[in-house]
Each structure stands twice: as structure tokens, then as C-alpha cells.
Enzyme design. Structure first.
Site, PDB file in Angstrom:
ATOM      1  N   GLU A  49     -20.915 -37.325  22.805  1.00  0.00           N
ATOM      2  CA  GLU A  49     -20.251 -38.358  21.986  1.00  0.00           C
ATOM      3  C   GLU A  49     -20.689 -39.786  22.304  1.00  0.00           C
ATOM      4  O   GLU A  49     -19.851 -40.647  22.568  1.00  0.00           O
ATOM      5  CB  GLU A  49     -18.731 -38.226  22.142  1.00  0.00           C
ATOM      6  CG  GLU A  49     -18.198 -36.909  21.621  1.00  0.00           C
ATOM      7  CD  GLU A  49     -16.720 -36.663  21.947  1.00  0.00           C
ATOM      8  OE1 GLU A  49     -15.968 -37.627  22.059  1.00  0.00           O
ATOM      9  OE2 GLU A  49     -16.334 -35.491  22.083  1.00  0.00           O
TER      10      GLU A  49
ATOM     11  N   ASP B  97     -12.768 -25.454  15.912  1.00  0.00           N
ATOM     12  CA  ASP B  97     -11.371 -25.091  15.653  1.00  0.00           C
ATOM     13  C   ASP B  97     -10.970 -25.716  14.320  1.00  0.00           C
ATOM     14  O   ASP B  97     -11.585 -26.675  13.868  1.00  0.00           O
ATOM     15  CB  ASP B  97     -10.407 -25.436  16.797  1.00  0.00           C
ATOM     16  CG  ASP B  97     -10.421 -26.887  17.251  1.00  0.00           C
ATOM     17  OD1 ASP B  97     -10.909 -27.755  16.491  1.00  0.00           O
ATOM     18  OD2 ASP B  97      -9.939 -27.156  18.361  1.00  0.00           O
TER      19      ASP B  97
ATOM     20  N   HIS C 193     -14.614 -29.762  15.286  1.00  0.00           N
ATOM     21  CA  HIS C 193     -13.146 -29.778  15.262  1.00  0.00           C
ATOM     22  C   HIS C 193     -12.777 -30.138  13.830  1.00  0.00           C
ATOM     23  O   HIS C 193     -12.920 -31.275  13.405  1.00  0.00           O
ATOM     24  CB  HIS C 193     -12.603 -30.836  16.221  1.00  0.00           C
ATOM     25  CG  HIS C 193     -12.883 -30.508  17.650  1.00  0.00           C
ATOM     26  ND1 HIS C 193     -12.254 -29.472  18.303  1.00  0.00           N
ATOM     27  CD2 HIS C 193     -13.722 -31.067  18.554  1.00  0.00           C
ATOM     28  CE1 HIS C 193     -12.698 -29.407  19.552  1.00  0.00           C
ATOM     29  NE2 HIS C 193     -13.597 -30.357  19.726  1.00  0.00           N
TER      30      HIS C 193
HETATM   31  O1  9MR Z   1      -9.880 -30.005  25.246  1.00  0.00           O
HETATM   32  C1  9MR Z   1     -10.187 -30.956  26.238  1.00  0.00           C
HETATM   33  C2  9MR Z   1      -8.901 -31.456  26.894  1.00  0.00           C
HETATM   34  O2  9MR Z   1      -8.308 -30.389  27.622  1.00  0.00           O
HETATM   35  C3  9MR Z   1      -9.203 -32.621  27.827  1.00  0.00           C
HETATM   36  O3  9MR Z   1      -7.989 -33.189  28.266  1.00  0.00           O
HETATM   37  C4  9MR Z   1     -10.050 -33.680  27.143  1.00  0.00           C
HETATM   38  C5  9MR Z   1     -10.507 -34.743  28.133  1.00  0.00           C
HETATM   39  O4  9MR Z   1     -11.390 -34.243  29.088  1.00  0.00           O
HETATM   40  O5  9MR Z   1     -11.208 -33.102  26.571  1.00  0.00           O
HETATM   41  C6  9MR Z   1     -10.940 -32.101  25.611  1.00  0.00           C
HETATM   42  O6  9MR Z   1     -12.179 -31.599  25.139  1.00  0.00           O
HETATM   43  C7  9MR Z   1     -12.976 -32.472  24.372  1.00  0.00           C
HETATM   44  C8  9MR Z   1     -14.413 -32.170  24.689  1.00  0.00           C
HETATM   45  O7  9MR Z   1     -14.647 -32.275  26.070  1.00  0.00           O
HETATM   46  C9  9MR Z   1     -15.366 -33.082  23.937  1.00  0.00           C
HETATM   47  N1  9MR Z   1     -15.094 -33.042  22.514  1.00  0.00           N
HETATM   48  C10 9MR Z   1     -13.708 -33.247  22.117  1.00  0.00           C
HETATM   49  C11 9MR Z   1     -12.819 -32.268  22.865  1.00  0.00           C
HETATM   50  C12 9MR Z   1     -11.372 -32.383  22.392  1.00  0.00           C
HETATM   51  O8  9MR Z   1     -10.876 -33.648  22.688  1.00  0.00           O
END
Ligand code: 9MR
Length: 354
Positions: A149, A264, A233
Site C-alpha cells: 500500500e 473478502d 477487499h
Molecule cells: O486484518 C489485519 C488486522 O488484523 C490488523 O489489525 C491490521 C493492522 O496490521 O491489518 C489488517 O490487515 C490488513 C493487511 O495487512 C493489509 N491490507 C489491508 C488489511 C485489512 O486492513
């Protein structure tokens, strides 16, 4: 008569084993594609979670366990315990492991973001982190999201610790810092596949155009990049599947792999936390379309969901309970229409053109 029925039974069993996969992973194995999911280590000790995971998927990714905020509680420490748990589970069940993620401007530990490191110190810290983590998992993690990202919705490089706040020394030079970390990653583990992973750049828009241009430029100049991760997502049931298919096709034409990394499809829920029944059917159609778009492009080599059971998903807390039910299994691990749609597409296989 007895003889006949035995023969018949053996024949029937033979046909079943040739024709019909019973699980997503069996169907995916036949297509030569990876089907996976993000996992959280504490849940691996829950029998229903572990058995569903091992039965249905041939690849896993740590949802959080290999991120800075878990691996690096302080500057001196590398805590690989949770990540190692994921790898051990995968090895015990003949699954591959995707690594996520080495460089992200968000969710970094406070000691890293608040210590006012100089660009030189940050550059050293980042190279050291990439090297140490990739070498720890060399031979175990076959592909890494090296950078996650890094672009905004206009396709411009986002402000971040690693880019320009203060950055690793390439502030104001666009994607050069991304290229730099890919080069460090390649040096750390020359056998790992290196991915750029991004959100909301899955269809055709300014962000996906910028990803495309970046990958094209990296490939032309020999910068080491092997693939693009499309998170997916999906927050709406009218996802533009043809645009996603077109984007996958144009990336694959650059001779990189495409992985669908975080699929998802979240649904609005009522006061009791339940979705509209018809939305579950529409959700299945979205899953079907995305899986089909991947299968129809030979360069699309993995499909991962972001968790697999509605019991554990980031969507609930992220939306403060307004959305949910985003995954192929319900809270009791029963397959939903979305599961059946994925299964049907995987069973139908790649398009005849490939
Ligand atoms: O699902 C993940 C959540 O448990 C964490 O708190 C968060 C921060 O580390 O990251 C979420 O996963 C993200 C992923 O690493 C990158 N793309 C977006 C995902 C959803 O926010």
C-alpha cells in the site's frame, strides 16, 4: 452378483476420484493454482479452525504475525514465535507460505515511528529488517509482499516514514524507494518471489494504472519484481468484474504473476448482526466472478481470502459491527454460497485457452 457389485463399487470410486474434488485445495491442485487464506496463530489450536484450514487450503499467509508490530517489539528484538507457528502448521499440512509484509507506512511500532531516526539510520534499519526476516524464513516463505500500500488513490506515492517522513534517503524521488527495497529483498533471499501488494487498485483506475506503469518500468530496467498482489477487499456487491479481469490480464502480460491476496466481500448487517439472505447469493456471484477472472489468466497463480470463517474477520471491528459475513465459511464453519461458487469455478478449471 456379489462380484458385479464389487466391480461396480470400485468403478464408481474411481470415477469419483477422477471427476470430483471434495475440497477447495483438491480442486485447486488439479488446476495448478494456489488457494489460501490469512491466518491468526492463536486460532490454530482451535480444532474446527485447524481442520478446516488444513482440509481446504494449500497456502497460508500470516494476517499479522510477520508485520513489524509483532516481529519487532523493540529495536533490538526479533520475535519470530508467531510467524514460526504459522510456518510449522503449513509444513505439517503440506501448505505453502506467503509472507506479509516487509515495508508498510502504517502499523509500525512506536519505537520506530517516534524515535526521530535520520534517513541514514532508517535506511540501515530497514535493510537490516528485510535481510534478517527474509533470511530467517528463506526456504519456508516462497513469496513476500515486499511493499504494501505505497500508493494513494491518484497513483501518487503516499507520504510515509519510509518515503519522505523522513524516508530512507529517496524522498521526492517517487517510486525509487520502492525499487530500492525490492533490490534489498532480492539480495536477502534471491529465491523468494517478490510482490508489490495494493488495495483498491484491482479494477481499472488511476491507482491500478500507476501500479501497471511501475511494474512495467521495473521490468524494463531489470529491477527484481515477480508479482503484484491484488488485495480485493470488496465493500460493494456491484464489483466491476470485467475491469478486474482486464487488470489481471494486463499485469500478466508484463510477465509478472498476479496473486489475489486478501479477498473478502463484506455485507451490511442488521441490528442482530445478520445479512439479508439475498446478499449471500449476490456475494457468491462476486466470489465466482473474481475466481473466474483469476482462472482465466494463466499468470494469476494464487487466490487467498482474508481469513476464511466469519467467526474471525477484521471486517467486524473495522466497521464497528455495521458489516460482516465477508468470508466463505460462516461462524460455525459451515460452507456458504460463496464457498460453493469458489468450489464450482475451481472445479471447472482454467479456461480452455490456457
Ligand atoms: O486484518 C489485519 C488486522 O488484523 C490488523 O489489525 C491490521 C493492522 O496490521 O491489518 C489488517 O490487515 C490488513 C493487511 O495487512 C493489509 N491490507 C489491508 C488489511 C485489512 O486492513
Amino acid at each position: 452378483m456379489l462380484r458385479y457389485s464389487w466391480r461396480f463399487t470400485i468403478l464408481a470410486l474411481g470415477i469419483t476420484s477422477i471427476c470430483c474434488a471434495q475440497t477447495l485445495r483438491e480442486a485447486a491442485d488439479r488446476d495448478g493454482i494456489l488457494i489460501g487464506t490469512a491466518v491468526r496463530p492463536p486460532q490454530l489450536s482451535e480444532p474446527a479452525y485447524a481442520s478446516t484450514l488444513a482440509r481446504e487450503f494449500n497456502i497460508v499467509e500470516a494476517e499479522d504475525a510477520m508485520k513489524w508490530w509483532i516481529l519487532r517489539p523493540d529495536q533490538a528484538t526479533y520475535d519470530f514465535r508467531q510467524g514460526d507457528e504459522v510456518v510449522r502448521f503449513a509444513q505439517a499440512h503440506q501448505m505453502k507460505v506467503r509472507g506479509h509484509c516487509l515495508v508498510w507506512g502504517r502499523y509500525n511500532p512506536d519505537w520506530l515511528t517516534q524515535s526521530h531516526f535520520t534517513t541514514q539510520q532508517l535506511s540501515q534499519l530497514l535493510q537490516e529488517h528485510i535481510t534478517r526476516v527474509m533470511q530467517h524464513y528463506a526456504g519456508q516463505v516462497f513469496a513476500w509482499d515486499v511493499v504494501n500500500e505505497a500508493l494513494d488513490e491518484n497513483g501518487a506515492v503516499r507520504d510515509s516514514l519510509w518515503y519522505n517522513q523522513p524516508g530512507i534517503g529517496l524522498s521526492g524521488q517517487g517510486k525509487d524507494y520502492i525499487e530500492q527495497v525490492f533490490r534489498w529483498a532480492h539480495k536477502a533471499d534471491p529465491h523468494a518471489l517478490l510482490f508489490y501488494n495494493e488495495a483498491e487498485g484491482e479494477g481499472l483506475n488511476r491507482k491500478s494504472d500507476a501500479i501497471y506503469a511501475m511494474v512495467k518500468d521495473f521490468k524494463r530496467r531489470g529491477a527484481p519484481i515477480d508479482g503484484v498482489g491484488l488485495q480485493l477487499h470488496v465493500p460493494a456487491l456491484d464489483a466491476d468484474i470485467p475491469a478486474i479481469a482486464a487488470n489481471i490480464a494486463r499485469l500478466a502480460a508484463l510477465n509478472v504473476q498476479v496473486h489475489i491476496t486478501e479477498l473478502d466481500v463484506s455485507l451490511p448487517v442488521n441490528a442482530n448482526g445478520l445479512p439479508r439472505p439475498e446478499d449471500l447469493t449476490r456475494q457468491a456471484d462476486v466470489y465466482r466472478g473474481i475466481v473466474r477472472a483469476c482462472l482465466n489468466s494463466a499468470g494469476c497463480t494464487a487466490i487467498q481470502t482474508w481469513g476464511f470463517t466469519d467467526k474471525y474477520s477484521w471486517i467486524g471491528s473495522h466497521s464497528r459491527g455495521a458489516r460482516g459475513h465477508a468470508l466463505p465459511f460462516d461462524r460455525a464453519y459451515a460452507p456458504k454460497p460463496a464457498y460453493r461458487a469458489v468450489m464450482e469455478e475451481l472445479s471447472a478449471g482454467r479456461s480452455p485457452a490456457h
